[in-house]
Design an enzyme around this catalytic site. Structure first.
Site, PDB file in Angstrom:
ATOM      1  N   GLU A 288       0.803  -1.228   0.133  1.00 45.68           N
ATOM      2  CA  GLU A 288       0.173   0.011  -0.050  1.00 45.68           C
ATOM      3  C   GLU A 288       0.578   1.253  -0.064  1.00 45.68           C
ATOM      4  O   GLU A 288       0.451   2.232  -0.630  1.00 45.68           O
ATOM      5  CB  GLU A 288      -0.893  -0.026   1.332  1.00 45.68           C
ATOM      6  CG  GLU A 288      -2.346  -0.041   0.881  1.00 45.68           C
ATOM      7  CD  GLU A 288      -3.407  -0.067   1.867  1.00 45.68           C
ATOM      8  OE1 GLU A 288      -4.350  -0.703   1.863  1.00 45.68           O
ATOM      9  OE2 GLU A 288      -3.173   0.382   3.146  1.00 45.68           O
ATOM     10  N   HIS A 309       7.695 -27.069  -1.160  1.00 40.09           N
ATOM     11  CA  HIS A 309       7.215 -28.157  -2.045  1.00 40.09           C
ATOM     12  C   HIS A 309       6.141 -27.847  -3.182  1.00 40.09           C
ATOM     13  O   HIS A 309       5.193 -28.637  -3.414  1.00 40.09           O
ATOM     14  CB  HIS A 309       6.640 -29.263  -0.921  1.00 40.09           C
ATOM     15  CG  HIS A 309       7.975 -29.681  -0.523  1.00 40.09           C
ATOM     16  ND1 HIS A 309       8.269 -30.838  -0.616  1.00 40.09           N
ATOM     17  CD2 HIS A 309       8.581 -29.365   0.779  1.00 40.09           C
ATOM     18  CE1 HIS A 309       9.400 -31.277   0.237  1.00 40.09           C
ATOM     19  NE2 HIS A 309       9.392 -29.970   0.938  1.00 40.09           N
ATOM     20  N   LYS A 423     -13.944   0.263  -4.422  1.00 44.10           N
ATOM     21  CA  LYS A 423     -14.809   0.706  -3.395  1.00 44.10           C
ATOM     22  C   LYS A 423     -16.368   1.397  -4.261  1.00 44.10           C
ATOM     23  O   LYS A 423     -17.314   1.296  -3.959  1.00 44.10           O
ATOM     24  CB  LYS A 423     -14.484   1.693  -2.272  1.00 44.10           C
ATOM     25  CG  LYS A 423     -13.722   0.805  -1.181  1.00 44.10           C
ATOM     26  CD  LYS A 423     -13.222   1.799  -0.089  1.00 44.10           C
ATOM     27  CE  LYS A 423     -12.137   1.407   0.912  1.00 44.10           C
ATOM     28  NZ  LYS A 423     -11.643   2.540   1.775  1.00 44.10           N
TER      29      LYS A 423
HETATM   30  O1  PA5 Z   1      -3.340   1.500   5.910  1.00 43.40           O
HETATM   31  C1  PA5 Z   1      -4.427   1.896   5.982  1.00 43.40           C
HETATM   32  O2  PA5 Z   1      -4.653   2.985   5.552  1.00 43.40           O
HETATM   33  C2  PA5 Z   1      -5.618   0.867   5.378  1.00 43.40           C
HETATM   34  O3  PA5 Z   1      -5.197  -0.259   5.008  1.00 43.40           O
HETATM   35  C3  PA5 Z   1      -6.603   1.014   6.468  1.00 43.40           C
HETATM   36  O4  PA5 Z   1      -6.089   0.445   7.637  1.00 43.40           O
HETATM   37  C4  PA5 Z   1      -7.698   0.121   5.894  1.00 43.40           C
HETATM   38  O5  PA5 Z   1      -8.460   0.363   4.914  1.00 43.40           O
HETATM   39  C5  PA5 Z   1      -9.019   0.096   7.175  1.00 43.40           C
HETATM   40  O6  PA5 Z   1      -9.393   1.377   7.252  1.00 43.40           O
HETATM   41  P1  PA5 Z   1     -10.184   1.989   8.680  1.00 43.40           P
HETATM   42  O7  PA5 Z   1      -9.295   1.773   9.672  1.00 43.40           O
HETATM   43  O8  PA5 Z   1     -10.357   3.277   8.307  1.00 43.40           O
HETATM   44  O9  PA5 Z   1     -11.412   1.069   8.685  1.00 43.40           O
END
Ligand code: PA5
Length: 447
Positions: A288, A309, A423
Protein backbone atom coordinates in the site's frame (compact mmCIF):
# COMPACT_ATOMS: atom_id res chain seq x y z
CA UNK A 1 22.37 -5.17 27.04
CA UNK A 2 19.97 -6.97 24.67
CA UNK A 3 20.98 -8.03 21.18
CA UNK A 4 19.33 -6.52 18.13
CA UNK A 5 17.90 -7.98 14.96
CA UNK A 6 20.54 -8.28 12.25
CA UNK A 7 20.59 -7.86 8.46
CA UNK A 8 22.96 -9.86 6.24
CA UNK A 9 23.52 -8.74 2.65
CA UNK A 10 26.06 -11.47 1.88
CA UNK A 11 23.77 -13.19 -0.60
CA UNK A 12 23.04 -10.16 -2.73
CA UNK A 13 26.77 -9.76 -3.50
CA UNK A 14 26.59 -11.56 -6.86
CA UNK A 15 24.03 -9.03 -8.08
CA UNK A 16 24.95 -5.68 -6.53
CA UNK A 17 28.04 -4.63 -4.64
CA UNK A 18 28.26 -3.53 -1.03
CA UNK A 19 29.76 -0.25 -2.30
CA UNK A 20 26.65 0.46 -4.40
CA UNK A 21 24.42 -0.40 -1.46
CA UNK A 22 26.23 1.81 1.05
CA UNK A 23 26.39 4.63 -1.50
CA UNK A 24 22.60 4.59 -2.01
CA UNK A 25 22.03 4.14 1.74
CA UNK A 26 24.20 7.21 2.37
CA UNK A 27 22.36 9.22 -0.30
CA UNK A 28 19.11 8.15 1.36
CA UNK A 29 20.03 9.94 4.58
CA UNK A 30 18.30 12.93 2.94
CA UNK A 31 15.07 10.88 2.97
CA UNK A 32 15.59 10.06 6.63
CA UNK A 33 16.05 13.79 7.21
CA UNK A 34 12.83 14.48 5.26
CA UNK A 35 10.99 12.09 7.56
CA UNK A 36 12.51 13.58 10.70
CA UNK A 37 12.02 17.19 9.54
CA UNK A 38 8.58 16.43 8.11
CA UNK A 39 9.42 17.96 4.72
CA UNK A 40 8.61 15.01 2.42
CA UNK A 41 5.41 13.75 0.78
CA UNK A 42 2.71 12.71 3.24
CA UNK A 43 4.34 14.65 6.07
CA UNK A 44 1.06 14.95 7.97
CA UNK A 45 1.15 11.15 8.52
CA UNK A 46 4.38 10.81 10.45
CA UNK A 47 3.06 10.32 13.98
CA UNK A 48 4.34 6.71 13.96
CA UNK A 49 7.97 7.93 13.96
CA UNK A 50 7.84 8.85 17.64
CA UNK A 51 5.11 6.44 18.78
CA UNK A 52 7.44 4.34 20.97
CA UNK A 53 7.57 7.34 23.33
CA UNK A 54 4.24 8.97 22.57
CA UNK A 55 2.21 5.85 23.36
CA UNK A 56 3.73 5.34 26.84
CA UNK A 57 1.15 7.43 28.77
CA UNK A 58 -1.66 5.28 27.31
CA UNK A 59 -0.26 1.85 28.16
CA UNK A 60 -1.83 1.72 31.64
CA UNK A 61 -5.25 2.45 30.23
CA UNK A 62 -4.88 -0.10 27.43
CA UNK A 63 -3.82 -2.79 29.91
CA UNK A 64 -6.70 -1.92 32.26
CA UNK A 65 -9.23 -2.14 29.43
CA UNK A 66 -7.81 -5.48 28.34
CA UNK A 67 -8.06 -6.73 31.92
CA UNK A 68 -11.64 -5.44 32.15
CA UNK A 69 -12.75 -7.26 28.96
CA UNK A 70 -11.04 -10.42 30.17
CA UNK A 71 -12.86 -10.16 33.49
CA UNK A 72 -16.34 -9.87 31.92
CA UNK A 73 -15.92 -12.21 28.91
CA UNK A 74 -14.03 -15.34 27.80
CA UNK A 75 -13.85 -14.40 24.16
CA UNK A 76 -13.45 -11.17 22.17
CA UNK A 77 -14.36 -10.50 18.55
CA UNK A 78 -11.85 -7.99 17.16
CA UNK A 79 -13.37 -6.26 14.15
CA UNK A 80 -11.16 -4.45 11.63
CA UNK A 81 -9.45 -4.71 8.25
CA UNK A 82 -6.08 -3.79 6.71
CA UNK A 83 -3.99 -1.71 9.08
CA UNK A 84 -6.72 -1.91 11.70
CA UNK A 85 -6.18 -5.66 12.03
CA UNK A 86 -2.97 -7.03 10.54
CA UNK A 87 -0.54 -5.67 13.13
CA UNK A 88 -2.31 -7.16 16.14
CA UNK A 89 -2.94 -10.43 14.31
CA UNK A 90 0.76 -10.64 13.40
CA UNK A 91 1.80 -10.42 17.05
CA UNK A 92 -0.96 -12.64 18.40
CA UNK A 93 -0.25 -15.41 15.87
CA UNK A 94 3.51 -15.12 16.42
CA UNK A 95 3.31 -15.47 20.19
CA UNK A 96 0.32 -17.77 20.70
CA UNK A 97 0.52 -21.49 21.11
CA UNK A 98 0.32 -23.01 17.60
CA UNK A 99 -2.75 -24.99 18.58
CA UNK A 100 -4.30 -22.37 20.83
CA UNK A 101 -7.80 -23.20 19.61
CA UNK A 102 -7.30 -26.60 21.27
CA UNK A 103 -5.72 -25.09 24.39
CA UNK A 104 -8.41 -22.78 25.70
CA UNK A 105 -6.72 -22.77 29.09
CA UNK A 106 -3.86 -20.70 27.69
CA UNK A 107 -5.38 -17.26 27.28
CA UNK A 108 -8.43 -15.22 26.50
CA UNK A 109 -9.61 -16.19 23.05
CA UNK A 110 -9.57 -13.52 20.32
CA UNK A 111 -11.13 -14.03 16.90
CA UNK A 112 -11.07 -11.58 14.01
CA UNK A 113 -13.97 -10.37 11.90
CA UNK A 114 -14.61 -7.54 9.45
CA UNK A 115 -11.61 -8.50 7.29
CA UNK A 116 -13.81 -10.01 4.57
CA UNK A 117 -17.41 -9.98 3.34
CA UNK A 118 -17.91 -13.74 3.44
CA UNK A 119 -21.40 -14.71 4.55
CA UNK A 120 -20.20 -18.18 5.57
CA UNK A 121 -17.44 -16.68 7.74
CA UNK A 122 -19.88 -14.50 9.69
CA UNK A 123 -22.51 -17.26 9.87
CA UNK A 124 -19.95 -19.69 11.32
CA UNK A 125 -18.83 -17.03 13.79
CA UNK A 126 -22.40 -16.33 14.89
CA UNK A 127 -22.85 -20.04 15.61
CA UNK A 128 -19.87 -19.83 17.96
CA UNK A 129 -21.03 -16.54 19.50
CA UNK A 130 -24.38 -18.13 20.37
CA UNK A 131 -22.51 -20.36 22.81
CA UNK A 132 -19.86 -18.10 24.36
CA UNK A 133 -19.63 -15.17 26.72
CA UNK A 134 -18.09 -12.54 24.49
CA UNK A 135 -17.13 -8.89 24.05
CA UNK A 136 -16.28 -6.77 20.98
CA UNK A 137 -13.38 -4.50 20.06
CA UNK A 138 -14.20 -2.61 16.88
CA UNK A 139 -11.35 -0.81 15.13
CA UNK A 140 -11.75 1.55 12.18
CA UNK A 141 -9.87 4.80 11.86
CA UNK A 142 -12.22 6.23 9.26
CA UNK A 143 -15.22 4.60 10.94
CA UNK A 144 -16.82 4.07 7.53
CA UNK A 145 -14.98 1.09 6.01
CA UNK A 146 -17.64 -1.24 4.62
CA UNK A 147 -16.30 -4.64 5.73
CA UNK A 148 -15.84 -3.86 9.46
CA UNK A 149 -18.93 -1.61 9.52
CA UNK A 150 -21.18 -4.44 8.29
CA UNK A 151 -19.53 -7.02 10.57
CA UNK A 152 -19.96 -4.65 13.52
CA UNK A 153 -23.63 -4.06 12.74
CA UNK A 154 -24.32 -7.82 12.58
CA UNK A 155 -22.30 -8.80 15.65
CA UNK A 156 -23.45 -5.79 17.69
CA UNK A 157 -27.06 -6.78 16.97
CA UNK A 158 -26.28 -10.34 18.02
CA UNK A 159 -24.71 -9.17 21.29
CA UNK A 160 -27.56 -6.74 22.03
CA UNK A 161 -30.11 -9.50 21.47
CA UNK A 162 -28.12 -11.85 23.65
CA UNK A 163 -27.33 -9.66 26.68
CA UNK A 164 -29.47 -6.53 26.19
CA UNK A 165 -28.48 -3.16 24.78
CA UNK A 166 -27.21 -1.70 28.04
CA UNK A 167 -24.99 -4.65 28.90
CA UNK A 168 -23.76 -4.81 25.29
CA UNK A 169 -22.69 -1.18 25.61
CA UNK A 170 -20.39 -2.19 28.49
CA UNK A 171 -18.85 -5.00 26.43
CA UNK A 172 -17.89 -2.97 23.38
CA UNK A 173 -14.74 -0.88 22.96
CA UNK A 174 -14.39 1.29 19.84
CA UNK A 175 -11.04 2.46 18.49
CA UNK A 176 -11.39 5.19 15.89
CA UNK A 177 -10.54 8.72 14.81
CA UNK A 178 -11.01 11.48 17.38
CA UNK A 179 -13.72 13.31 15.40
CA UNK A 180 -14.51 11.96 11.93
CA UNK A 181 -16.52 8.94 10.75
CA UNK A 182 -19.60 7.05 11.87
CA UNK A 183 -18.07 5.02 14.67
CA UNK A 184 -17.39 7.93 17.03
CA UNK A 185 -21.04 9.14 17.19
CA UNK A 186 -22.23 5.53 17.48
CA UNK A 187 -19.89 5.06 20.45
CA UNK A 188 -21.09 8.28 22.05
CA UNK A 189 -24.73 7.33 21.57
CA UNK A 190 -24.29 3.92 23.18
CA UNK A 191 -21.70 4.83 25.82
CA UNK A 192 -18.89 2.57 24.52
CA UNK A 193 -15.43 3.06 25.92
CA UNK A 194 -13.21 4.49 23.18
CA UNK A 195 -9.57 4.89 22.19
CA UNK A 196 -8.22 7.21 19.52
CA UNK A 197 -6.14 6.44 16.44
CA UNK A 198 -4.34 9.77 16.00
CA UNK A 199 -4.98 11.81 12.84
CA UNK A 200 -1.31 11.73 11.91
CA UNK A 201 -0.97 7.92 11.84
CA UNK A 202 -2.24 5.87 8.88
CA UNK A 203 -3.74 2.41 9.38
CA UNK A 204 -0.74 0.36 8.29
CA UNK A 205 1.57 2.31 10.61
CA UNK A 206 -0.81 2.04 13.57
CA UNK A 207 0.24 -1.20 15.27
CA UNK A 208 1.74 0.68 18.24
CA UNK A 209 -1.46 2.68 18.80
CA UNK A 210 -4.42 1.23 20.76
CA UNK A 211 -5.58 -0.29 17.41
CA UNK A 212 -2.78 -2.84 17.64
CA UNK A 213 -2.00 -2.84 21.34
CA UNK A 214 -5.43 -3.50 22.85
CA UNK A 215 -6.03 -6.84 21.05
CA UNK A 216 -2.44 -7.87 21.83
CA UNK A 217 -2.86 -6.99 25.52
CA UNK A 218 -6.18 -8.85 25.56
CA UNK A 219 -4.32 -12.05 24.70
CA UNK A 220 -2.03 -11.43 27.66
CA UNK A 221 1.08 -10.44 25.71
CA UNK A 222 3.51 -7.84 26.99
CA UNK A 223 2.80 -4.60 25.13
CA UNK A 224 5.47 -2.75 27.15
CA UNK A 225 8.13 -5.08 25.84
CA UNK A 226 6.79 -4.68 22.28
CA UNK A 227 6.99 -0.89 22.58
CA UNK A 228 10.46 -1.14 24.19
CA UNK A 229 11.67 -3.20 21.24
CA UNK A 230 10.36 -0.58 18.82
CA UNK A 231 12.00 2.15 20.92
CA UNK A 232 15.36 0.38 20.80
CA UNK A 233 15.11 0.15 17.00
CA UNK A 234 14.12 3.81 16.79
CA UNK A 235 17.28 4.68 18.70
CA UNK A 236 19.53 2.81 16.29
CA UNK A 237 17.85 3.85 13.05
CA UNK A 238 15.91 7.11 13.14
CA UNK A 239 18.80 9.29 14.23
CA UNK A 240 21.66 7.30 12.67
CA UNK A 241 22.84 9.31 9.66
CA UNK A 242 25.51 6.75 8.70
CA UNK A 243 24.29 4.83 5.65
CA UNK A 244 26.80 2.03 6.22
CA UNK A 245 25.41 1.09 9.64
CA UNK A 246 21.75 2.12 9.55
CA UNK A 247 19.82 -1.13 9.05
CA UNK A 248 16.66 0.51 7.71
CA UNK A 249 18.62 2.57 5.18
CA UNK A 250 20.60 -0.49 4.08
CA UNK A 251 17.46 -2.56 3.58
CA UNK A 252 15.68 0.25 1.69
CA UNK A 253 18.71 0.87 -0.52
CA UNK A 254 19.30 -2.82 -1.30
CA UNK A 255 15.73 -3.58 -2.37
CA UNK A 256 15.66 -0.49 -4.60
CA UNK A 257 18.95 -1.39 -6.26
CA UNK A 258 17.66 -4.90 -6.89
CA UNK A 259 14.49 -3.39 -8.37
CA UNK A 260 16.60 -1.21 -10.66
CA UNK A 261 18.34 -4.39 -11.84
CA UNK A 262 14.95 -5.63 -13.14
CA UNK A 263 13.68 -7.82 -10.30
CA UNK A 264 10.24 -6.55 -9.41
CA UNK A 265 8.96 -9.01 -6.77
CA UNK A 266 10.19 -9.27 -3.19
CA UNK A 267 9.26 -12.46 -1.38
CA UNK A 268 9.28 -12.52 2.40
CA UNK A 269 10.22 -15.97 3.58
CA UNK A 270 9.92 -17.47 6.99
CA UNK A 271 10.58 -20.97 8.26
CA UNK A 272 8.32 -20.51 11.27
CA UNK A 273 4.57 -20.76 10.54
CA UNK A 274 3.95 -18.41 13.45
CA UNK A 275 5.33 -15.60 11.29
CA UNK A 276 2.75 -16.07 8.53
CA UNK A 277 0.73 -13.06 9.65
CA UNK A 278 3.82 -10.98 10.23
CA UNK A 279 4.48 -11.39 6.49
CA UNK A 280 0.85 -10.40 5.84
CA UNK A 281 1.42 -7.20 7.83
CA UNK A 282 4.65 -6.54 5.88
CA UNK A 283 2.87 -7.15 2.54
CA UNK A 284 0.26 -4.54 3.38
CA UNK A 285 2.85 -2.05 4.62
CA UNK A 286 4.94 -2.22 1.46
CA UNK A 287 2.18 -2.92 -1.07
CA UNK A 288 0.00 0.00 0.00
CA UNK A 289 2.90 2.35 0.64
CA UNK A 290 4.84 1.83 -2.60
CA UNK A 291 2.48 0.46 -5.22
CA UNK A 292 1.38 3.66 -6.92
CA UNK A 293 2.13 5.91 -9.90
CA UNK A 294 2.91 2.67 -11.82
CA UNK A 295 5.87 2.06 -9.47
CA UNK A 296 6.76 -0.22 -6.59
CA UNK A 297 8.08 -3.67 -5.73
CA UNK A 298 5.40 -6.37 -5.57
CA UNK A 299 5.50 -7.82 -2.02
CA UNK A 300 4.77 -11.53 -1.80
CA UNK A 301 5.27 -14.07 0.99
CA UNK A 302 5.80 -17.80 1.34
CA UNK A 303 6.08 -20.17 4.30
CA UNK A 304 9.03 -22.54 4.04
CA UNK A 305 9.65 -25.39 4.11
CA UNK A 306 5.92 -25.92 3.29
CA UNK A 307 5.99 -23.87 0.09
CA UNK A 308 9.33 -25.29 -1.03
CA UNK A 309 7.12 -28.16 -2.16
CA UNK A 310 4.91 -25.88 -4.24
CA UNK A 311 6.31 -22.47 -5.17
CA UNK A 312 9.89 -23.57 -4.55
CA UNK A 313 10.11 -24.86 -8.12
CA UNK A 314 9.13 -21.46 -9.57
CA UNK A 315 11.49 -19.56 -7.32
CA UNK A 316 14.38 -21.84 -8.26
CA UNK A 317 13.71 -22.05 -11.98
CA UNK A 318 10.90 -19.78 -13.20
CA UNK A 319 11.06 -16.22 -14.52
CA UNK A 320 13.93 -14.36 -12.88
CA UNK A 321 11.83 -11.50 -11.50
CA UNK A 322 12.15 -12.01 -7.77
CA UNK A 323 14.40 -11.52 -4.79
CA UNK A 324 13.98 -12.75 -1.24
CA UNK A 325 14.01 -11.39 2.27
CA UNK A 326 14.41 -14.31 4.64
CA UNK A 327 13.20 -13.75 8.20
CA UNK A 328 14.90 -16.19 10.57
CA UNK A 329 14.36 -16.88 14.23
CA UNK A 330 17.64 -18.11 15.72
CA UNK A 331 16.45 -19.79 18.94
CA UNK A 332 13.19 -21.74 19.16
CA UNK A 333 11.31 -21.43 22.44
CA UNK A 334 10.86 -25.18 22.89
CA UNK A 335 13.00 -28.26 22.24
CA UNK A 336 12.31 -31.38 20.14
CA UNK A 337 15.02 -33.84 19.02
CA UNK A 338 14.91 -36.57 16.40
CA UNK A 339 14.79 -39.98 18.17
CA UNK A 340 17.20 -42.84 17.39
CA UNK A 341 15.73 -46.17 16.21
CA UNK A 342 17.53 -49.53 16.22
CA UNK A 343 16.26 -50.65 12.79
CA UNK A 344 16.65 -47.28 11.05
CA UNK A 345 14.08 -48.43 8.47
CA UNK A 346 13.34 -44.81 7.51
CA UNK A 347 17.10 -44.11 7.30
CA UNK A 348 16.92 -41.07 9.53
CA UNK A 349 19.44 -42.18 12.15
CA UNK A 350 21.97 -39.76 10.66
CA UNK A 351 19.80 -37.07 12.26
CA UNK A 352 19.28 -38.85 15.58
CA UNK A 353 19.83 -36.55 18.54
CA UNK A 354 19.63 -33.40 16.43
CA UNK A 355 17.15 -30.71 17.30
CA UNK A 356 14.47 -30.04 14.69
CA UNK A 357 15.66 -26.44 14.56
CA UNK A 358 19.09 -27.68 13.37
CA UNK A 359 17.41 -29.51 10.52
CA UNK A 360 15.30 -26.42 9.77
CA UNK A 361 18.32 -24.09 9.82
CA UNK A 362 20.15 -26.39 7.40
CA UNK A 363 17.13 -26.42 5.11
CA UNK A 364 17.20 -22.63 5.28
CA UNK A 365 20.93 -22.28 4.62
CA UNK A 366 20.80 -24.80 1.77
CA UNK A 367 17.82 -23.08 0.19
CA UNK A 368 19.45 -19.65 0.33
CA UNK A 369 22.48 -21.02 -1.55
CA UNK A 370 20.33 -22.92 -4.06
CA UNK A 371 18.22 -19.85 -4.78
CA UNK A 372 21.35 -17.73 -5.03
CA UNK A 373 22.67 -20.20 -7.62
CA UNK A 374 19.32 -19.81 -9.38
CA UNK A 375 20.01 -16.04 -9.65
CA UNK A 376 17.79 -14.95 -6.76
CA UNK A 377 19.33 -12.26 -4.52
CA UNK A 378 18.64 -12.95 -0.85
CA UNK A 379 18.61 -10.54 2.09
CA UNK A 380 18.61 -12.22 5.47
CA UNK A 381 17.14 -10.77 8.65
CA UNK A 382 17.70 -12.70 11.89
CA UNK A 383 15.88 -12.18 15.15
CA UNK A 384 17.44 -13.83 18.22
CA UNK A 385 14.08 -15.19 19.45
CA UNK A 386 10.38 -14.77 18.83
CA UNK A 387 9.37 -12.36 21.60
CA UNK A 388 7.41 -9.15 21.94
CA UNK A 389 10.68 -7.18 22.11
CA UNK A 390 12.05 -8.43 18.80
CA UNK A 391 8.71 -8.15 17.01
CA UNK A 392 8.68 -4.53 18.19
CA UNK A 393 12.13 -4.08 16.67
CA UNK A 394 10.95 -5.60 13.39
CA UNK A 395 7.90 -3.32 13.24
CA UNK A 396 9.94 -0.16 13.62
CA UNK A 397 12.75 -1.38 11.33
CA UNK A 398 10.32 -2.14 8.48
CA UNK A 399 8.20 0.99 8.97
CA UNK A 400 11.18 3.31 8.84
CA UNK A 401 12.67 1.46 5.87
CA UNK A 402 9.31 1.69 4.10
CA UNK A 403 9.16 5.48 4.51
CA UNK A 404 12.70 5.82 3.14
CA UNK A 405 12.11 3.30 0.35
CA UNK A 406 8.96 5.12 -0.74
CA UNK A 407 10.94 8.35 -0.96
CA UNK A 408 13.69 6.60 -2.98
CA UNK A 409 10.94 5.52 -5.39
CA UNK A 410 9.59 9.07 -5.36
CA UNK A 411 6.08 8.12 -4.21
CA UNK A 412 4.06 9.21 -1.19
CA UNK A 413 4.37 6.19 1.13
CA UNK A 414 1.58 7.40 3.40
CA UNK A 415 -1.47 7.53 1.14
CA UNK A 416 -3.47 4.80 -0.60
CA UNK A 417 -5.55 6.42 -3.39
CA UNK A 418 -5.73 3.14 -5.32
CA UNK A 419 -7.93 1.36 -2.77
CA UNK A 420 -10.85 3.69 -3.57
CA UNK A 421 -11.42 2.25 -7.08
CA UNK A 422 -12.97 -1.04 -5.95
CA UNK A 423 -15.01 0.70 -3.28
CA UNK A 424 -16.63 3.08 -5.81
CA UNK A 425 -17.60 0.16 -8.05
CA UNK A 426 -18.91 -1.89 -5.12
CA UNK A 427 -21.04 1.04 -3.87
CA UNK A 428 -22.34 1.64 -7.41
CA UNK A 429 -23.27 -2.02 -7.89
CA UNK A 430 -24.96 -2.07 -4.48
CA UNK A 431 -26.97 1.05 -5.47
CA UNK A 432 -25.65 3.17 -2.62
CA UNK A 433 -27.35 6.59 -2.78
CA UNK A 434 -25.23 8.94 -4.89
CA UNK A 435 -23.83 6.17 -7.12
CA UNK A 436 -26.91 5.61 -9.38
CA UNK A 437 -25.36 6.72 -12.68
CA UNK A 438 -22.09 4.83 -12.34
CA UNK A 439 -24.12 1.81 -11.18
CA UNK A 440 -26.00 1.78 -14.51
CA UNK A 441 -22.75 1.94 -16.49
CA UNK A 442 -21.11 -0.84 -14.50
CA UNK A 443 -24.12 -3.13 -14.78
CA UNK A 444 -23.98 -2.66 -18.58
CA UNK A 445 -20.35 -3.76 -18.53
CA UNK A 446 -21.22 -6.84 -16.52
CA UNK A 447 -23.86 -8.04 -19.02
O1 PA5 B 1 -3.34 1.45 5.88
C1 PA5 B 1 -4.47 1.87 5.72
O2 PA5 B 1 -4.75 3.08 5.89
C2 PA5 B 1 -5.62 0.96 5.34
O3 PA5 B 1 -5.20 -0.34 5.09
C3 PA5 B 1 -6.64 0.91 6.46
O4 PA5 B 1 -6.04 0.46 7.62
C4 PA5 B 1 -7.83 0.01 6.11
O5 PA5 B 1 -8.37 0.38 4.88
C5 PA5 B 1 -8.90 0.10 7.20
O6 PA5 B 1 -9.30 1.41 7.35
P1 PA5 B 1 -10.13 1.89 8.59
O7 PA5 B 1 -9.30 1.70 9.80
O8 PA5 B 1 -10.42 3.33 8.33
O9 PA5 B 1 -11.38 1.07 8.65
Amino acid sequence: MKENISLSLKNVGDFISLEEITALAQQSVRHLDSLNNKTGAGNDFLGWLTLPDDILPQLDNIEKSAEYLRSISDFTVVIGIGGSYLGSRAVIEALSHTFSTLRKDLHHEVVFAGQNLSEDYIADLIEILDKVNYSIVVISKSGVTTEPAIAFRIIRNHLENKVGKEEAGKRIIAITDSKKGALRPLAQLNGYQTFVIPDNIGGRYSVLTPAGLLPIALCGFDIRSLVNGAKSMEQITRINRNGATNLSLLYAATRNLILQSGKTTEIMISYNPKLHYFAEWWKQLYGESEGKDRKGIFPAAVDFTTDLHSLGQYIQDGQRIMFETVLSVREPVKKVTVPKEEEDADQLNYLAGQRLSQVDHNAEAGTILAHNDGKVPVMHITIPELTEYYIGQLFYFFELACGVSGYILDVNPFDQPGVEAYKKNMFALLSKPGYEESGKLLRERLK
